[in-house]
Scaffold this motif. Structure first.
Motif, PDB file in Angstrom:
ATOM      1  N   SER A 116      -1.496  10.315  -2.265  1.00  0.00           N
ATOM      2  CA  SER A 116      -2.537  10.962  -1.469  1.00  0.00           C
ATOM      3  C   SER A 116      -2.077  11.157  -0.031  1.00  0.00           C
ATOM      4  O   SER A 116      -1.645  10.209   0.633  1.00  0.00           O
ATOM      5  N   PHE A 146      -4.475   9.207   2.333  1.00  0.00           N
ATOM      6  CA  PHE A 146      -4.194   7.768   2.330  1.00  0.00           C
ATOM      7  C   PHE A 146      -2.907   7.483   3.100  1.00  0.00           C
ATOM      8  O   PHE A 146      -2.781   6.473   3.796  1.00  0.00           O
ATOM      9  N   SER A 147      -1.944   8.386   2.991  1.00  0.00           N
ATOM     10  CA  SER A 147      -0.685   8.242   3.729  1.00  0.00           C
ATOM     11  C   SER A 147      -0.934   8.269   5.232  1.00  0.00           C
ATOM     12  O   SER A 147      -0.299   7.519   5.990  1.00  0.00           O
ATOM     13  N   ILE A 154      -3.730   7.337   6.735  1.00  0.00           N
ATOM     14  CA  ILE A 154      -4.365   6.050   7.065  1.00  0.00           C
ATOM     15  C   ILE A 154      -3.310   4.959   7.189  1.00  0.00           C
ATOM     16  O   ILE A 154      -3.334   4.147   8.125  1.00  0.00           O
ATOM     17  N   ILE A 155      -2.368   4.950   6.252  1.00  0.00           N
ATOM     18  CA  ILE A 155      -1.276   3.974   6.287  1.00  0.00           C
ATOM     19  C   ILE A 155      -0.481   4.114   7.584  1.00  0.00           C
ATOM     20  O   ILE A 155      -0.079   3.119   8.188  1.00  0.00           O
ATOM     21  N   ASN A 173       0.944   4.080  -2.950  1.00  0.00           N
ATOM     22  CA  ASN A 173       0.650   5.482  -2.641  1.00  0.00           C
ATOM     23  C   ASN A 173       1.790   6.402  -3.082  1.00  0.00           C
ATOM     24  O   ASN A 173       1.554   7.496  -3.580  1.00  0.00           O
ATOM     25  N   ILE A 204      -0.869   6.723  -6.283  1.00  0.00           N
ATOM     26  CA  ILE A 204      -1.958   7.519  -5.703  1.00  0.00           C
ATOM     27  C   ILE A 204      -1.481   8.892  -5.254  1.00  0.00           C
ATOM     28  O   ILE A 204      -2.105   9.911  -5.532  1.00  0.00           O
ATOM     29  N   ALA A 257       0.836  -1.215   0.000  1.00  0.00           N
ATOM     30  CA  ALA A 257       0.000   0.000   0.000  1.00  0.00           C
ATOM     31  C   ALA A 257       0.864   1.257   0.000  1.00  0.00           C
ATOM     32  O   ALA A 257       0.544   2.245  -0.669  1.00  0.00           O
TER      33      ALA A 257
END
Length: 239
Positions: A168, A171-172, A174-175, A162, A166, A158
């Protein structure tokens, strides 16, 4: 012999722990702490040197070279630990700590000193709590460890997606939260795993010390990764 049966036999032996066991466990945490100190001083030293910092930032090849060298050292010492002497394995661990410090020097450019210090103490407290849980719990964490390792592979994939596709920020973040959960769990799992291996040692032999050294490397990696994910969440960026 399956893993569950092995854990049961080792737990039975815990009742008659040898004198070697506490000495070996101390070595695990002493080596891990020394490696963190080396990494910290190296990172700060590199960040404080404009010439070295400029050389690292100006060349993508240097950054990739450091990362590849770190990965290669971990794979090498893991695969060859039985054939390496304790001295050689220790020197590789020290070298890895230095290289990792050089790589992590960029955090001093991205985050304030206050936030780095604050997150470090948060990481230390979280790590200590989870390591104590892993050490004292009677629950077999081997199944949890398998799940966490699969989750770690997913986290790496993931992250790469990213970074290259992506791109994002959301999203980073969330990771980063997922990364914290994974390495919090791995800290407890690795601590129990190390304990289960060292409790079998009858004496502080070189082989037993090499097991302790590899254990300290595992916990060192757990700490560093936990610190970095927490820093991405709570770290204050420089203006």
């Amino acid at each position: 012999m399956n893993e569950e049966r092995l854990y049961q036999l080792i737990r039975e032996k815990e009742n008659v722990m040898s004198v070697a066991f506490p000495a070996l466990m101390r070595k695990v945490y002493v080596w891990m702490t020394l490696a963190l100190v080396i990494t910290g001083f190296t990172a700060y030293g590199v960040a404080s040197s404009p010439g070295v910092m400029s050389a690292i930032l100006s060349s993508r090849w240097i950054v990739w070279g450091l990362l590849i060298a770190e990965i290669a050292l971990v794979f090498y010492v893991t695969a060859r630990i039985e054939k390496l002497s304790l001295t050689t394995a220790t020197m590789i661990f020290i070298l890895y700590s230095v290289l990792n410090g050089a790589t992590l020097s960029v955090i001093f450019l991205a985050y304030t000193m206050q936030s780095i210090a604050s997150v470090f103490f948060i990481t230390a407290g979280t790590f200590a709590a989870m390591s104590l849980i892993g050490y004292f719990t009677k629950t077999d964490l081997s199944s949890l460890g398998k799940i966490l390792m699969m989750a770690l592979i997913g986290l790496i994939i993931a992250t790469l997606v990213n970074v290259f596709l992506i791109k994002s920020g959301g999203f980073s973040l969330i990771i980063s939260y997922v990364g914290v959960l994974i390495f919090v769990g791995l800290t407890a799992y690795d601590t129990q795993k190390i304990k289960m291996m060292l409790v079998q040692a009858d004496d502080v032999t070189e082989e037993a010390q090499k097991i302790a050294l590899m254990g300290s490397l595992s916990l060192y990696l757990d700490f560093i990764n936990l610190f970095l994910y927490l820093l991405r969440i709570f770290g204050g960026n420089r203006e």
